[in-house]
Design a protein around this motif. Structure first.
Motif, PDB file in Angstrom:
ATOM      1  N   ALA A  96       7.266  -6.425   2.873  1.00  0.00           N
ATOM      2  CA  ALA A  96       7.860  -5.526   1.883  1.00  0.00           C
ATOM      3  C   ALA A  96       7.434  -5.884   0.466  1.00  0.00           C
ATOM      4  N   SER A  97       7.188  -4.822  -0.326  1.00  0.00           N
ATOM      5  CA  SER A  97       6.758  -5.007  -1.697  1.00  0.00           C
ATOM      6  C   SER A  97       7.597  -4.189  -2.680  1.00  0.00           C
ATOM      7  N   ALA A  98       8.129  -3.048  -2.240  1.00  0.00           N
ATOM      8  CA  ALA A  98       8.883  -2.150  -3.120  1.00  0.00           C
ATOM      9  C   ALA A  98       9.936  -1.419  -2.294  1.00  0.00           C
ATOM     10  N   THR A  99      10.894  -0.829  -3.012  1.00  0.00           N
ATOM     11  CA  THR A  99      11.908  -0.002  -2.366  1.00  0.00           C
ATOM     12  C   THR A  99      12.008   1.313  -3.117  1.00  0.00           C
ATOM     13  N   LEU A 100      12.115   2.397  -2.371  1.00  0.00           N
ATOM     14  CA  LEU A 100      12.312   3.723  -2.933  1.00  0.00           C
ATOM     15  C   LEU A 100      13.747   4.142  -2.658  1.00  0.00           C
ATOM     16  N   GLU A 101      14.446   4.642  -3.685  1.00  0.00           N
ATOM     17  CA  GLU A 101      15.814   5.110  -3.529  1.00  0.00           C
ATOM     18  C   GLU A 101      15.895   6.586  -3.881  1.00  0.00           C
ATOM     19  N   ALA A 102      16.705   7.330  -3.118  1.00  0.00           N
ATOM     20  CA  ALA A 102      16.916   8.761  -3.348  1.00  0.00           C
ATOM     21  C   ALA A 102      18.310   9.131  -2.856  1.00  0.00           C
ATOM     22  N   ALA A 103      18.733  10.356  -3.122  1.00  0.00           N
ATOM     23  CA  ALA A 103      20.037  10.826  -2.661  1.00  0.00           C
ATOM     24  C   ALA A 103      20.113  10.747  -1.139  1.00  0.00           C
ATOM     25  N   ALA A 104      21.301  10.463  -0.624  1.00  0.00           N
ATOM     26  CA  ALA A 104      21.500  10.372   0.825  1.00  0.00           C
ATOM     27  C   ALA A 104      21.049  11.667   1.497  1.00  0.00           C
ATOM     28  N   GLY A 105      20.229  11.530   2.543  1.00  0.00           N
ATOM     29  CA  GLY A 105      19.702  12.668   3.289  1.00  0.00           C
ATOM     30  C   GLY A 105      18.392  13.204   2.769  1.00  0.00           C
ATOM     31  N   GLN A 106      18.030  12.838   1.543  1.00  0.00           N
ATOM     32  CA  GLN A 106      16.826  13.403   0.929  1.00  0.00           C
ATOM     33  C   GLN A 106      15.533  12.914   1.581  1.00  0.00           C
ATOM     34  N   LEU A 107      15.448  11.640   1.942  1.00  0.00           N
ATOM     35  CA  LEU A 107      14.204  11.131   2.527  1.00  0.00           C
ATOM     36  C   LEU A 107      13.898  11.842   3.846  1.00  0.00           C
ATOM     37  N   ASP A 108      14.920  12.126   4.635  1.00  0.00           N
ATOM     38  CA  ASP A 108      14.719  12.880   5.869  1.00  0.00           C
ATOM     39  C   ASP A 108      14.216  14.283   5.559  1.00  0.00           C
ATOM     40  N   ARG A 109      14.807  14.946   4.567  1.00  0.00           N
ATOM     41  CA  ARG A 109      14.368  16.299   4.190  1.00  0.00           C
ATOM     42  C   ARG A 109      12.916  16.305   3.720  1.00  0.00           C
ATOM     43  N   TRP A 110      12.499  15.242   3.042  1.00  0.00           N
ATOM     44  CA  TRP A 110      11.122  15.153   2.567  1.00  0.00           C
ATOM     45  C   TRP A 110      10.148  14.721   3.659  1.00  0.00           C
ATOM     46  N   GLY A 111      10.648  14.240   4.784  1.00  0.00           N
ATOM     47  CA  GLY A 111       9.783  13.775   5.864  1.00  0.00           C
ATOM     48  C   GLY A 111       9.336  12.334   5.729  1.00  0.00           C
ATOM     49  N   ASP A 116       0.813  -1.215   0.000  1.00  0.00           N
ATOM     50  CA  ASP A 116       0.000   0.000   0.000  1.00  0.00           C
ATOM     51  C   ASP A 116       0.848   1.268   0.000  1.00  0.00           C
ATOM     52  N   GLY A 117       2.175   1.123  -0.069  1.00  0.00           N
ATOM     53  CA  GLY A 117       3.058   2.278  -0.068  1.00  0.00           C
ATOM     54  C   GLY A 117       3.400   2.798   1.314  1.00  0.00           C
ATOM     55  N   VAL A 118       2.983   2.078   2.358  1.00  0.00           N
ATOM     56  CA  VAL A 118       3.319   2.492   3.720  1.00  0.00           C
ATOM     57  C   VAL A 118       4.799   2.180   3.976  1.00  0.00           C
ATOM     58  N   VAL A 119       5.505   3.164   4.504  1.00  0.00           N
ATOM     59  CA  VAL A 119       6.933   3.025   4.750  1.00  0.00           C
ATOM     60  C   VAL A 119       7.156   2.114   5.962  1.00  0.00           C
ATOM     61  N   LEU A 120       7.923   1.043   5.747  1.00  0.00           N
ATOM     62  CA  LEU A 120       8.241   0.094   6.807  1.00  0.00           C
ATOM     63  C   LEU A 120       9.585   0.399   7.469  1.00  0.00           C
ATOM     64  N   HIS A 121      10.523   0.903   6.665  1.00  0.00           N
ATOM     65  CA  HIS A 121      11.888   1.111   7.157  1.00  0.00           C
ATOM     66  C   HIS A 121      12.579   2.139   6.272  1.00  0.00           C
ATOM     67  N   VAL A 122      13.395   3.013   6.866  1.00  0.00           N
ATOM     68  CA  VAL A 122      14.188   3.995   6.131  1.00  0.00           C
ATOM     69  C   VAL A 122      15.629   3.902   6.623  1.00  0.00           C
ATOM     70  N   THR A 123      16.578   3.929   5.685  1.00  0.00           N
ATOM     71  CA  THR A 123      17.986   3.863   6.052  1.00  0.00           C
ATOM     72  C   THR A 123      18.834   4.570   5.009  1.00  0.00           C
ATOM     73  N   THR A 124      20.038   4.954   5.396  1.00  0.00           N
ATOM     74  CA  THR A 124      21.041   5.461   4.459  1.00  0.00           C
ATOM     75  C   THR A 124      22.050   4.347   4.243  1.00  0.00           C
ATOM     76  N   LEU A 125      22.338   4.068   2.973  1.00  0.00           N
ATOM     77  CA  LEU A 125      23.228   2.968   2.607  1.00  0.00           C
ATOM     78  C   LEU A 125      24.521   3.505   2.004  1.00  0.00           C
ATOM     79  N   ARG A 126      25.642   2.881   2.369  1.00  0.00           N
ATOM     80  CA  ARG A 126      26.951   3.272   1.848  1.00  0.00           C
ATOM     81  C   ARG A 126      27.331   2.395   0.655  1.00  0.00           C
ATOM     82  N   PRO A 127      28.117   2.966  -0.269  1.00  0.00           N
ATOM     83  CA  PRO A 127      28.550   2.179  -1.435  1.00  0.00           C
ATOM     84  C   PRO A 127      29.285   0.910  -1.036  1.00  0.00           C
ATOM     85  N   TRP A 128      29.027  -0.156  -1.757  1.00  0.00           N
ATOM     86  CA  TRP A 128      29.673  -1.453  -1.664  1.00  0.00           C
ATOM     87  C   TRP A 128      29.316  -2.264  -0.425  1.00  0.00           C
TER      88      TRP A 128
END
Length: 122
Positions: free
Chosen positions: A92-107, A70-82
């Motif tokens: 879980a059904s989908a994953t949303l990816e964005a620039a590091a720090g952006q999800l926090d800025r968007w709320g 349903d698009g409800v956020v289950l977990h948010v994290t910042t991931l490092r390369p490699w």
């Protein structure tokens, strides 16, 4: 040469309000590629049928939000390369990816609802 992913043709909605341009990876090839081969992301990438992601081959850190069907956020994290990855979650059904720090800025945080406004629906 810098390769920036996005912005996508769709719009990301948070609790019904538009927050960013959005691309959607719906086929096998696009889901498998994700943000690989890019140096930055403008907006966000929604990866369907993707309960977890890894950072093998990535060049930069990203934020990832794991979503239920349903698009409800289950977990948010910042991931490092490699080294970063999200653990698969039962609902879980989908994953949303964005620039590091952006999800926090968007709320974007657990319990909030994300949705896709398709370009054709505008």
């Amino acid at each position: 040469m810098t390769a920036t992913f996005g912005p996508g043709p769709h719009t990301l909605l948070l609790d019904g309000e538009p927050i960013a341009p959005l691309a959607v990876a719906e086929n096998y090839r696009d889901r498998r590629r994700g943000l690989l081969g890019t140096d930055a992301v403008d907006g966000a990438l929604w990866i369907t049928r993707c309960p977890s992601v890894h950072m093998i081959g990535m060049r930069y850190p990203i934020d990832a939000a794991v979503l239920d069907r349903d698009g409800v956020v289950l977990h948010v994290t910042t991931l490092r390369p490699w080294v970063g990855l999200t653990r698969p979650r039962l609902a879980a059904s989908a994953t949303l990816e964005a620039a590091a720090g952006q999800l926090d800025r968007w709320g974007v945080r657990p319990g909030r609802r994300l949705a896709i406004r398709r370009a054709a629906d505008r």
